[in-house]
Design a protein around this motif. Sequence first.
Motif, short mmCIF file in Angstrom:
data_model
loop_
_atom_site.label_atom_id
_atom_site.label_comp_id
_atom_site.label_asym_id
_atom_site.label_seq_id
_atom_site.Cartn_x
_atom_site.Cartn_y
_atom_site.Cartn_z
N LEU A 10 0.84 -1.20 0.00
CA LEU A 10 0.00 0.00 0.00
C LEU A 10 0.87 1.25 0.00
CD1 LEU A 10 -3.04 0.56 0.10
CD2 LEU A 10 -2.90 0.59 2.59
N GLY A 11 1.92 1.22 0.82
CA GLY A 11 2.81 2.38 0.93
C GLY A 11 3.49 2.70 -0.39
N ILE A 12 3.98 1.68 -1.08
CA ILE A 12 4.69 1.96 -2.34
C ILE A 12 3.70 2.45 -3.40
CG2 ILE A 12 4.59 -0.38 -3.36
CD1 ILE A 12 7.55 2.06 -3.44
N ILE A 57 1.08 4.36 -2.85
CA ILE A 57 0.87 5.79 -2.56
C ILE A 57 2.11 6.59 -2.97
CG2 ILE A 57 0.59 7.46 -0.68
CD1 ILE A 57 -1.12 5.30 0.76
N ALA A 58 3.28 6.05 -2.66
CA ALA A 58 4.52 6.77 -2.99
C ALA A 58 4.64 7.01 -4.50
CB ALA A 58 5.73 5.98 -2.48
N VAL A 101 2.09 9.66 -5.59
CA VAL A 101 2.42 11.04 -5.18
C VAL A 101 3.60 11.57 -5.98
CG1 VAL A 101 3.28 12.46 -3.25
CG2 VAL A 101 1.47 10.77 -2.86
N THR A 102 4.62 10.74 -6.20
CA THR A 102 5.88 11.25 -6.79
C THR A 102 6.03 10.85 -8.26
OG1 THR A 102 7.12 9.28 -6.10
CG2 THR A 102 7.04 11.12 -4.54
N VAL A 125 2.03 2.88 6.57
CA VAL A 125 1.53 3.55 5.36
C VAL A 125 1.66 5.06 5.52
CG1 VAL A 125 -0.48 3.94 3.88
CG2 VAL A 125 -0.04 1.66 4.81
N THR A 139 5.29 6.38 4.91
CA THR A 139 5.66 6.43 3.49
C THR A 139 4.89 7.52 2.75
OG1 THR A 139 6.10 4.05 3.56
CG2 THR A 139 5.88 5.04 1.38
N SER A 161 6.56 10.78 1.11
CA SER A 161 6.40 10.96 -0.34
C SER A 161 5.98 12.40 -0.66
CB SER A 161 5.35 9.99 -0.89
OG SER A 161 5.75 8.67 -0.67
#
Lengths: 365, 79
Positions: free
Chosen positions: A151-153, A155-156, A159-160, B23, B26, B30
């Motif tokens: 999930l974190g990657i 979103i990352a 965003v970027t 989450v 990160t 970001s």
Amino acid sequence: MSSEVILVIVVGTALAFDFTNGFHDTANVVATSISTGAAPPQVAIGMAALLNFIGAFISIEVAATVANDVVDAAVITPTIVFAGLIGAIAWNLITWWFALPSSSSHALIGGVVGSAVAAAGLDAVLAEGLVGKVLIPAVVAPVVAFLVAGLGIGIAYRVTGRQRPGPVTRGFRYGQVVSGGLLALAHGTNDAQKTMGIITLALIANGSLGADADPPFWVIASAATAIALGTYSGGWRIIRTTGSRIIKMDAAQGFSAQGAGSAVILASTHFGFPLSTTHVINGGVMGAGAGKRVSAVRWGVAGNIFVAWLLTLPAAAAIGAVTYGLTRIFGTGALGPVLVTLAALALIVAIFVKRSRQGAPVPAS
Amino acid sequence: MLATIVHTDDLVKTVVASVVAGVGLTAVFSVAIWGGARFVDLSRGGRPLAAGAAATVGVLALIATLAAVVVGIAVMTSN
């Protein structure tokens, strides 16, 4: 006198296990930082060793679980603890030899459970603690790390994703200095405590401490030192497996994997769950890979690791049980543990001599 | 019985804390990187006001990231 000799051997063996735990788990803590180029190997390993040391002083919840909630301290003897430790060390060395990132923690708990069952039967095992605080969290934690990192990657990247890759990669590399440090700290809080718990259990079993006692300061300090020295010594073979064979990571994935691992380990430490930090960190690494592209994960390598995970508890338990049987051949005194220790030392020296003759493994580039 | 053995309450809290912290860390970091990257691009493009706004967002997100790390360690290792 005999019991004091056994206790000294147990403490020495526990600290040796703690050293091998750090040695074995160096890869878990630093592999992502090294493989993404966020930190040079020696810097990453030095920082990991220092933060493991500091982390060991932060909490004693996991130590309390290992000392009081897995096996019945009333029927445990220092010799049982010793045999369990030998089971764990043996399994750590076997998986190190084959470059498999299995779990030192499950090896330790498996070894002690196996030797306890061999000595006192199934009644020696506290099923509620073993299932509720070890086995269930052992299954849940890597899955949570996988999902959090995935999930974190996601979103990352969202965003970027529209920014130029250069600054984004540099940014996440800087971030990995923090997330890698956090992961090392988290590792120290959970893993060093298992050794503290085992030594405390031996001290309770020997009558040197009362039931439900907390680890004395000398136990905390010596466990912290042993895991830090082990971490600094490092395990290059396993760094290759964790850092580059599971997935080819970018810096954002490394950050996400480390952040997920840190969060899961610290949260579990808070509630006294003695997790496998190896399982959690590899779960995070796979989640960060699958979050980008499911096929990016080399599932064959992941499958080998999974098999090692499944084998750890029963294999360490079996070795622990056999070791206890061997010590009892020589009676209930110190002779059995002394002879087993000498044999184990000879075997370890032989393994390292053979390995050094085969040449040092190549670190991940 | 099963709930008692599994320590459901603690396990759920662990999962929730892990998801929020992992989450969140990160995601917020970001945003910090987005702010930094946008600041560089907008500055080069001669848009100082927008660049300043992006930098502010980036710095605030960076502060939030570091604060989250410190607070996370303090909360999770205290009882």
